[in-house]
Design an enzyme around this catalytic site. Structure first.
Site, mmCIF file in Angstrom:
data_model
loop_
_atom_site.group_PDB
_atom_site.id
_atom_site.type_symbol
_atom_site.label_atom_id
_atom_site.label_comp_id
_atom_site.label_asym_id
_atom_site.label_seq_id
_atom_site.Cartn_x
_atom_site.Cartn_y
_atom_site.Cartn_z
ATOM 1 C CD GLU A 1 -2.735 -1.441 0.132
ATOM 2 O OE1 GLU A 1 -2.765 -0.590 -0.783
ATOM 3 O OE2 GLU A 1 -3.373 -2.511 0.087
HETATM 4 C C1 LIG Z 1 2.539 -9.812 1.015
HETATM 5 C C2 LIG Z 1 2.337 -8.854 -0.110
HETATM 6 C C3 LIG Z 1 1.055 -8.611 -0.575
HETATM 7 C C4 LIG Z 1 0.842 -7.738 -1.645
HETATM 8 N N1 LIG Z 1 -0.427 -7.598 -2.162
HETATM 9 C C5 LIG Z 1 -0.590 -6.905 -3.311
HETATM 10 C C6 LIG Z 1 -1.845 -6.921 -3.990
HETATM 11 O O1 LIG Z 1 -2.808 -7.533 -3.521
HETATM 12 N N2 LIG Z 1 -1.940 -6.271 -5.185
HETATM 13 C C7 LIG Z 1 -0.903 -5.598 -5.723
HETATM 14 O O2 LIG Z 1 -1.071 -5.046 -6.792
HETATM 15 N N3 LIG Z 1 0.292 -5.543 -5.109
HETATM 16 C C8 LIG Z 1 0.483 -6.202 -3.922
HETATM 17 N N4 LIG Z 1 1.708 -6.196 -3.316
HETATM 18 C C9 LIG Z 1 2.797 -5.427 -3.904
HETATM 19 C C10 LIG Z 1 3.172 -4.194 -3.076
HETATM 20 O O3 LIG Z 1 2.185 -3.219 -3.162
HETATM 21 C C11 LIG Z 1 4.543 -3.710 -3.584
HETATM 22 O O4 LIG Z 1 5.496 -4.629 -3.125
HETATM 23 C C12 LIG Z 1 4.868 -2.313 -3.133
HETATM 24 O O5 LIG Z 1 4.071 -1.386 -3.780
HETATM 25 C C13 LIG Z 1 6.340 -1.955 -3.357
HETATM 26 O O6 LIG Z 1 6.723 -2.198 -4.665
HETATM 27 P P1 LIG Z 1 8.044 -3.031 -4.994
HETATM 28 O O7 LIG Z 1 7.973 -4.285 -4.218
HETATM 29 O O8 LIG Z 1 8.224 -3.121 -6.424
HETATM 30 O O9 LIG Z 1 9.206 -2.188 -4.356
HETATM 31 P P2 LIG Z 1 9.987 -0.992 -5.073
HETATM 32 O O10 LIG Z 1 9.019 -0.079 -5.689
HETATM 33 O O11 LIG Z 1 11.042 -1.568 -5.916
HETATM 34 O O12 LIG Z 1 10.644 -0.279 -3.830
HETATM 35 C C14 LIG Z 1 11.897 -0.647 -3.246
HETATM 36 C C15 LIG Z 1 12.389 0.474 -2.362
HETATM 37 O O13 LIG Z 1 12.599 1.672 -3.130
HETATM 38 C C16 LIG Z 1 11.887 2.761 -2.613
HETATM 39 N N5 LIG Z 1 11.352 3.583 -3.687
HETATM 40 C C17 LIG Z 1 10.831 3.170 -4.870
HETATM 41 N N6 LIG Z 1 10.427 4.219 -5.596
HETATM 42 C C18 LIG Z 1 10.703 5.330 -4.887
HETATM 43 C C19 LIG Z 1 10.519 6.703 -5.095
HETATM 44 N N7 LIG Z 1 9.961 7.165 -6.198
HETATM 45 N N8 LIG Z 1 10.919 7.554 -4.124
HETATM 46 C C20 LIG Z 1 11.479 7.107 -3.003
HETATM 47 N N9 LIG Z 1 11.677 5.811 -2.745
HETATM 48 C C21 LIG Z 1 11.296 4.919 -3.657
HETATM 49 C C22 LIG Z 1 10.776 2.138 -1.800
HETATM 50 O O14 LIG Z 1 10.352 2.995 -0.754
HETATM 51 C C23 LIG Z 1 11.424 0.871 -1.259
HETATM 52 O O15 LIG Z 1 12.124 1.159 -0.085
HETATM 53 C C24 LIG Z 1 1.937 -7.047 -2.225
HETATM 54 C C25 LIG Z 1 3.219 -7.269 -1.735
HETATM 55 C C26 LIG Z 1 3.431 -8.173 -0.719
HETATM 56 C C27 LIG Z 1 4.833 -8.455 -0.315
#
Ligand SMILES: Cc1cc2nc3c(=O)[nH]c(=O)nc-3n(C[C@H](O)[C@H](O)[C@H](O)COP(=O)(O)OP(=O)(O)OC[C@H]3O[C@@H](n4cnc5c(N)ncnc54)[C@H](O)[C@@H]3O)c2cc1C
Lengths: 249, 582
Positions: free
Chosen positions: B436
């Protein structure tokens, strides 16, 4: 057949009971209250009788303060059709309660009364028996099974060392034991509907009952704190301690 | 003993939120008064403690199983789902028209909290149903509403939110799932999504995937994303489930926590037979999703509250049983007698209490926006919610992680051993700062969108509200400390966060400390207000209300200074972030 169930407001069984500092009573101010668990079993049994087509109407009755409305609403959320509160500031003594139930039983032409065997606050275990005596109707106490058959009800009772099944002519009084059933959870829509089900408030006087005080509460004390255990060296020592110190054999 | 709802806290804090936001004046809420709230909290607690809590460890130990495209949920999940659905809890705060109960948010919030405390992994479907329904209600055509809403609200079908892709997480603008228009007005969906919660499971007959995808000539980035309703089984004319819609689960994740909740990789349209229908307008999918996202963020913040409460209950019980060390008189004592253990327990207690209060206040504010006719009040409430959302989401979940750590510390070595169950709380909490929107994303939302783009309006109103409360309160340490922190915050806004000359990269580097400072100050504010109310009600219950005052004191002494330290960080110009070369 109408079924009458008793619903008592008592301290929630999850709450640690505290005694007032002046030892006059248990401290109930701001404590969480709930339906007496045995009454909840009574309500459940009545609802099951209704679901089975045996009961036509389930009426929940409580004798207590106006706050008992909460527990009556809960009973209606579980499935009771309507409720009667016999409002009384203190008169929830067993005999007064039994007299009130006797009157309501008569007025409502009730076929079966289901009560908890006791309430977890005062642990009297008296209302059902008194009600049977007052109305001269048969009683089946400590029920673990209830089966209505035409004009009678078979009640399996939990007694020391086994089960005893009695057949009672209706109207009859049944009190519930723990194993009779497992009460259901109220459904959310039913909690909402319960708000609109009829809840009638009466007084002892309305029922023509003179509430008398037969019991005087002298003092309430918390149970003694549990003492630490000791290890005994032999069976003989244990027997001796049980005889001389605990004085239980 | 497993989880029991903190009934008294809930009842009192619900009442406080109800009164602060003057919900009693709202015509449409007349039937939803505090008595009803209490009755519902009572019954929900029975369900949470009786059905959900006992399954929490089962889910953690067993986890979900994946085989051949099928997901099997842990033992007891299916039955519990049926019971949850049949009890009507899914439609708690959804419209009666579609089979819900239409309860206001201020009543739904404590109920949700109980679900989240007792079994977070299990209950994730409930927030998905709530959010999915709200999207459909606001954006879908009547036809789509008729097809899906009743089924979702009554829990016959569940919802999955399919946003994330391998290359599109925080930055959803990068997603590539395709939606190809068909002659009949539907779309063919094709692409891979990952991390989809309850994207596949065995608890309901159909799963409605709300999928973000791109049409062929859509603009690049976040302006070219549309939202589609894509059911696992297509829906027949008569509303029954029909043909399989070419949606395959290709695996589930092996995770740190939330083992009982399936996190699925989903492949849409492998055989070019996955049909979706557009929700709302083309290219406005992210906007629709944002409506949901705000609620989802608040609900995620409540996860932080729920897990902190669970951690507290466990640690408190253990601390009364574990005998170790001696008191001043040389007698061996339960560890709760040691001031440092008490300090950790009070960390848990004060923070969860304050955050619960904040969460309930926000819920009551949502009721104002949804139920009030007073336009000015609605506008003000909307602004306040928008500002508080990233703070609550970010801070409550960050705190939950810290507090779960404190709870483990209370257990000592047994906390590191899985059988006590406290480690599960830490593992389950770990995701809450990530999904989220990560804390990093929340902090940028706070600094840029909610403060700078707003030209500081909402935040000055918030500060003004705090100052009014401080002015009305007696002069005591709690209010003095809070007042000093509010002054410092105002200054930091002036000199740094709202400054027209601010270096934006520099601001990003201190955005999370700033969010944490806001969180701590908001919580200290909640406790100061509550302490004042507690003082007024003290005669009714000396112990409870006396304790509320003690919590406010504790927070202002131990936690508020951390917020102030974070504010100092925000203003330090040379912080090394820019200078260091990795
Ligand atoms: C158990 C679980 C359930 C989930 N359920 C759902 C679901 O039902 N539906 C769905 O669609 N998704 C779901 N997700 C996905 C979740 O929403 C994402 O993992 C989350 O949005 C983060 O994206 P990412 O994992 O690609 O991390 P990244 O976006 O790669 O982030 C990695 C790091 O970089 C930082 N970062 C990235 N971009 C920026 C920026 N612009 N400025 C500053 N910092 C930044 C982040 O803060 C973080 O620390 C789920 C994930 C998990 C693990």
């Amino acid at each position: 057949m109408k079924v009458l169930v008793g619903v008592k407001r008592v301290i929630d069984y999850n709450v640690k009971v505290r005694v007032k500092s002046d030892n006059t009573d248990v401290d109930l101010s701001n404590t969480k209250m709930a339906i007496n668990p045995f009454c909840e079993i009574a309500v459940e049994e009545a609802i099951r009788l209704k679901e089975a087509g045996v009961a036509t109407e389930v009426i929940a009755v409580s004798v207590g303060t106006s706050a008992s409305q909460e527990q009556l609403r809960t009973a209606m959320a579980l499935g009771a059709d309507r409720a009667i509160l016999v409002e009384s500031e203190d008169g929830a003594e067993p005999l007064n309660v039994a007299k009130a139930f006797a009157k309501i039983m008569e007025q409502e032409e009730v076929g079966l009364v289901i009560l908890g065997k006791q309430s977890i606050d005062s642990d009297n275990n008296q209302v059902g028996q008194m009600l049977a005596a007052l109305t001269k109707r048969p009683q089946g106490t400590f029920a673990s099974k209830v089966a209505v058959d035409g004009n009678s009800v078979s009640v399996t009772r939990e007694i020391d060392g086994g089960l005893r099944t009695v057949k009672l002519e209706l109207p009859a009084i049944v009190t519930t034991d723990l194993r009779l059933n497992e009460p259901r959870f109220a459904k959310l829509p039913d909690i909402m509907k319960a708000k609109r089900k009829p809840l009638e408030t009466k007084t002892f006087a309305d029922l023509g009952v003179e509430a008398k005080q037969h019991i005087q509460l002298d003092k309430v004390e918390a149970p003694a704190a549990r003492q630490g255990g000791v290890k005994v060296g032999s069976v003989d020592e244990l027997i001796q301690k049980l005889k001389d110190e605990a004085k239980v054999i | 003993m497993s989880y029991q709802a903190p009934y008294k806290d809930m009842q009192w804090l619900v009442e406080q939120a109800y009164q602060t936001q003057q919900l009693g004046n709202l015509e449409s809420l007349q039937d939803f008064d505090l008595d009803l709230a209490n009755a519902i909290i009572d019954e929900a607690n029975k369900f949470a403690s009786g059905v959900l809590a006992p399954l929490n460890m089962v889910g953690d130990e067993e986890g979900c199983k994946f085989s051949d495209g099928q997901v099997t949920t842990p033992t007891g999940w299916k039955d519990a789902y049926a019971q949850f659905r049949d009890s009507g809890w899914i439609g708690l705060a959804l419209p009666e028209e579609f089979g819900g109960q239409g309860l206001p948010k201020y009543i739904a919030q404590p109920v949700n909290e109980m679900w989240l405390s007792s079994n977070l992994a299990f209950v994730m479907f409930a927030a998905l149903a709530q959010g999915g329904s709200e999207i459909l209600l606001k954006f879908a055509s009547d036809e789509l509403k008729a097809r899906y809403l009743t089924q979702i609200v009554t829990g016959e079908w569940t919802v999955a939110m399919a946003l994330t892709e391998p290359n599109a997480g925080s930055d959803l603008g990068a997603l590539t799932t395709k939606a190809i228009p068909q002659a009949d007005g539907t779309y063919q969906i094709k692409g891979q999504k990952i991390y989809i919660t309850y994207g596949e499971h065995d608890m309901a007959d159909n799963i409605v995937h709300l999928v973000l995808a791109r049409t062929p000539d859509a603009p690049a980035g976040s302006r070219g994303i549309s939202l589609f309703a894509v059911p696992k089984y297509r829906v027949n004319e008569d509303g029954s489930c029909g043909e399989f819609n070419d949606i395959r689960c290709t695996g589930i994740e092996h995770k740190t926590g939330l083992h009982g909740s399936p996190t699925c990789s989903i492949s849409y349209g492998d055989n070019d037979a996955c049909v979706g229908e557009l929700i709302g307008n083309l290219n406005q999918g992210l906007m629709a999703m944002f409506v949901l996202m705000n609620e989802a963020r608040l609900s995620c913040g409540m996860q932080g509250v729920g897990l902190s409460e669970l951690a507290l209950q466990k640690a408190l019980q253990y601390s009364k049983e574990r005998v170790q060390g001696a008191g001043a008189d040389g007698q061996r004592v339960a560890i709760i007698e040691h001031p440092d253990v008490k300090r950790m327990l009070l960390n848990l207690r004060s923070e969860s209490f304050a955050l619960r209060s904040l969460g309930y206040q926000i819920a009551a504010l949502i009721d104002v926006t949804e139920q009030s006719d007073d336009e000015a009040a609605v506008k003000a409430a909307e602004k306040r919610i928008a500002l508080l959302t990233p703070i609550f989401k970010g801070f409550a979940t960050e705190q939950a992680n810290e507090l779960a750590g404190d709870a483990i510390q209370v257990y000592g070595g047994m906390g590191f051993v899985e059988e006590t169950g406290i480690a599960q709380v830490m593992r389950d909490a770990r995701i809450t700062t990530i999904y989220e929107g990560t804390t990093g994303v929340q902090s940028k939302d706070l600094v840029h969108r909610k403060i700078r783009m707003d030209q500081g309006q909402a935040i000055s109103e918030l500060l003004a509200a705090m100052r009014v409360d401080i002015a009305q309160a007696p002069e005591n340490v709690v209010n003095k400390r809070l007042s000093a922190a509010v002054d410092q915050l105002a200054q930091v806004l002036d000199t740094t966060v709202l400054s027209p000359n601010a270096d934006l990269a520099q601001l990003d580097a201190v955005a999370v400390p700033f969010l944490n400072a806001m969180g701590g100050i908001c919580c200290a504010w909640q406790l100061a207000r509550l302490a004042l109310k507690a003082q007024e009600s003290k005669a009714q219950d000396e112990e409870f209300f006396g304790n509320v005052e003690a919590l406010a004191e504790f927070y202002s002494a131990y936690k508020l200074p951390l917020a102030q330290a974070a504010l100092t960080t925000v203003t330090q110009e040379q912080n090394g972030v820019d200078a260091y070369q990795f």
